[in-house]
Design an enzyme around this catalytic site. Structure first.
Site, mmCIF file in Angstrom:
data_model
loop_
_atom_site.group_PDB
_atom_site.id
_atom_site.type_symbol
_atom_site.label_atom_id
_atom_site.label_comp_id
_atom_site.label_asym_id
_atom_site.label_seq_id
_atom_site.Cartn_x
_atom_site.Cartn_y
_atom_site.Cartn_z
ATOM 1 N N LYS A 176 -5.300 -11.290 -5.952
ATOM 2 C CA LYS A 176 -6.498 -11.580 -5.146
ATOM 3 C C LYS A 176 -7.596 -10.565 -5.453
ATOM 4 C CE LYS A 176 -5.802 -8.791 -1.185
ATOM 5 N NZ LYS A 176 -6.220 -8.260 -0.007
ATOM 6 N N LYS A 224 0.825 -1.208 0.000
ATOM 7 C CA LYS A 224 0.000 0.000 0.000
ATOM 8 C C LYS A 224 0.861 1.260 0.000
ATOM 9 C CE LYS A 224 -4.333 -1.708 1.791
ATOM 10 N NZ LYS A 224 -5.293 -1.731 2.877
ATOM 11 N N LYS A 254 -11.024 -4.958 -2.891
ATOM 12 C CA LYS A 254 -11.887 -3.788 -3.030
ATOM 13 C C LYS A 254 -11.146 -2.631 -3.715
ATOM 14 C CE LYS A 254 -13.477 -4.491 1.360
ATOM 15 N NZ LYS A 254 -13.900 -4.086 2.688
HETATM 16 P P1 TYM Z 1 -10.782 -6.325 4.838
HETATM 17 O O1 TYM Z 1 -11.869 -5.343 5.119
HETATM 18 O O2 TYM Z 1 -9.812 -5.995 3.767
HETATM 19 O O3 TYM Z 1 -11.404 -7.728 4.467
HETATM 20 C C1 TYM Z 1 -12.411 -8.343 5.266
HETATM 21 C C2 TYM Z 1 -12.151 -9.840 5.326
HETATM 22 O O4 TYM Z 1 -12.217 -10.405 3.997
HETATM 23 C C3 TYM Z 1 -11.057 -11.195 3.755
HETATM 24 N N1 TYM Z 1 -10.729 -11.118 2.318
HETATM 25 C C4 TYM Z 1 -10.643 -12.176 1.495
HETATM 26 N N2 TYM Z 1 -10.802 -13.501 1.710
HETATM 27 C C5 TYM Z 1 -10.653 -14.335 0.657
HETATM 28 N N3 TYM Z 1 -10.338 -13.903 -0.599
HETATM 29 C C6 TYM Z 1 -10.174 -12.580 -0.862
HETATM 30 N N4 TYM Z 1 -9.877 -12.160 -2.091
HETATM 31 C C7 TYM Z 1 -10.321 -11.653 0.212
HETATM 32 N N5 TYM Z 1 -10.210 -10.305 0.314
HETATM 33 C C8 TYM Z 1 -10.467 -9.989 1.610
HETATM 34 C C9 TYM Z 1 -9.970 -10.560 4.612
HETATM 35 O O5 TYM Z 1 -8.917 -11.441 4.867
HETATM 36 C C10 TYM Z 1 -10.757 -10.197 5.862
HETATM 37 O O6 TYM Z 1 -10.858 -11.315 6.726
HETATM 38 N N6 TYM Z 1 -7.366 -5.683 8.444
HETATM 39 C C11 TYM Z 1 -8.654 -6.270 8.143
HETATM 40 C C12 TYM Z 1 -9.766 -5.779 9.041
HETATM 41 C C13 TYM Z 1 -9.507 -5.911 10.501
HETATM 42 C C14 TYM Z 1 -9.537 -7.103 11.262
HETATM 43 C C15 TYM Z 1 -9.293 -6.711 12.593
HETATM 44 C C16 TYM Z 1 -9.735 -8.432 10.913
HETATM 45 C C17 TYM Z 1 -9.260 -4.889 11.364
HETATM 46 N N7 TYM Z 1 -9.121 -5.365 12.610
HETATM 47 C C18 TYM Z 1 -9.229 -7.658 13.639
HETATM 48 C C19 TYM Z 1 -9.676 -9.383 11.953
HETATM 49 C C20 TYM Z 1 -9.430 -8.984 13.273
HETATM 50 C C21 TYM Z 1 -9.018 -5.947 6.710
HETATM 51 O O7 TYM Z 1 -8.521 -5.040 6.136
HETATM 52 O O8 TYM Z 1 -10.009 -6.704 6.185
#
Ligand code: TYM
Length: 323
Positions: free
Chosen positions: A191, A110, A194
């Site tokens: 992958k 990023k 968003k």
């Molecule tokens: P975020 O918002 O990017 O994504 C939410 C969840 O979706 C999963 N994910 C995927 N799984 C499979 N294939 C994909 N292409 C894919 N893209 C996204 C992510 O792994 C995630 O589980 N940092 C985290 C948010 C967060 C969090 C936390 C998660 C903040 N604090 C504490 C767990 C515990 C994030 O950016 O997720």
């Protein structure tokens, strides 16, 4: 067992988010104490539009509920409403090695795209550790891209415990065996993300768009519908998606499409997705007419989260000599 996980309110939820994370949440709430958050403080670590953010927070709540999160079973809340997240993040930053933060893949990727990355982006994993540890969660269901952040959370928990005494469980990651990394439809080497909307299939996608996107998805030049991650990453990704939404094993799908070309395989996948995603679209439409209810769910969720957060913080302050 206590579970914590979060999703950033950064636009529409795609099927990667659903398959990798939310579908696990829905299952886990049946047997564990689950806490799920809309992590808005993480969403402001990259450039964003404040008006859009507040709408996205509401949309993320709708998405959680439309996907089957039941507020009677799980706590659902907005991260920034509980001030303890930022307080604990600061305290944990004092036991987090800077070198570990600089090594995080997501930070490196990023910050390269942004050029003038801010300190919040570097400290992002500390806030994530604080989300998890604040609730003393024992397990965290996520997609594969968050695995490294979870390892850092474990490091931070151990560092805190050894410096100030046993306080936090060291949380383990829960990954789906298949579906923990759904790839972009227009580039199966990347992958689904968003931040790259052209490769996304959204959870609330309309039938026409599903058809269009699936039919246009990038596959290899071969002819056989066969799972082979190395040689056929595109077809393998589509097979994974098909299998997870239909509940049919990949082997069975390979047999079913043994004599089919890519186009008829894709047509069948599009039909499956149209059917599988219909309940999500219906539920979302219904929830959009019940704004008061959705906001009440978040208020109640925050109330319940606050009780746990305040109790952990009192303990942490006392152990660190701040009380
Ligand atoms: P975020 O918002 O990017 O994504 C939410 C969840 O979706 C999963 N994910 C995927 N799984 C499979 N294939 C994909 N292409 C894919 N893209 C996204 C992510 O792994 C995630 O589980 N940092 C985290 C948010 C967060 C969090 C936390 C998660 C903040 N604090 C504490 C767990 C515990 C994030 O950016 O997720």
């Amino acid at each position: 067992m206590r579970i914590f996980s979060g999703i950033q309110p950064t636009g529409q939820i795609h099927i990667g988010n659903y398959l990798g994370a939310i579908s696990q949440f829905v299952q886990l709430q049946e047997k564990a104490e689950c806490i799920f958050s809309i992590v808005d403080l993480h969403a402001i670590t990259v450039p964003y539009n404040p008006q859009e953010l507040s709408k996205n927070i509401f949309d993320a709540a709708v998405c959680y509920l439309a996907s089957g999160i039941d507020p009677e079973k799980s706590i659902l809340f907005v991260q920034s409403w509980i001030k303890e997240h930022t307080e604990l993040a600061w305290l944990l930053s004092t036991v987090t090695p800077t070198g570990d933060l600089l090594r995080m893949t997501q930070y490196k990727e990023k910050s390269k795209q942004l050029r003038d990355a801010k300190a919040g982006l570097l400290n992002y994993p500390i806030l994530m550790a604080s989300d998890i540890l604040l609730y003393k969660a024992e397990a965290v269901p996520v997609g594969q891209d968050q695995k490294q952040h979870l390892e850092l959370t474990r490091t931070v928990a151990k560092a805190f415990n050894s410096r100030f005494g046993e306080t936090f469980p060291v949380p383990r990651v829960i990954l789906r065996e298949s579906g923990d990394k759904i790839m972009a439809l227009n580039n199966p080497k990347k992958k689904m993300s968003k931040t790259a909307p052209s490769g996304c299939l959204y959870l609330f996608e309309e039938p026409e768009a599903i058809k269009k996107k699936v039919m246009a998805s990038v596959t290899d030049s071969g002819k056989k519908v066969k799972y082979d991650l190395e040689k056929k990453p595109g077809i393998s990704n589509l097979l994974t998606i098909y299998s997870l939404f239909s509940g049919k094993p990949i082997k069975e799908l390979e047999k079913k499409f043994k004599n089919s070309n890519y186009s008829s395989f894709k047509k069948s996948l599009a039909e499956q997705l149209i059917v599988s995603l219909e309940p999500f679209r219906r539920k979302k439409k219904e929830l959009l007419t019940r704004e008061v209810y959705v906001r009440e769910v978040l208020r109640q969720g925050a109330k319940r989260a606050k009780v746990i957060a305040a109790s952990t913080m009192a303990e942490v302050r006392q152990k660190m000599g701040l009380a």
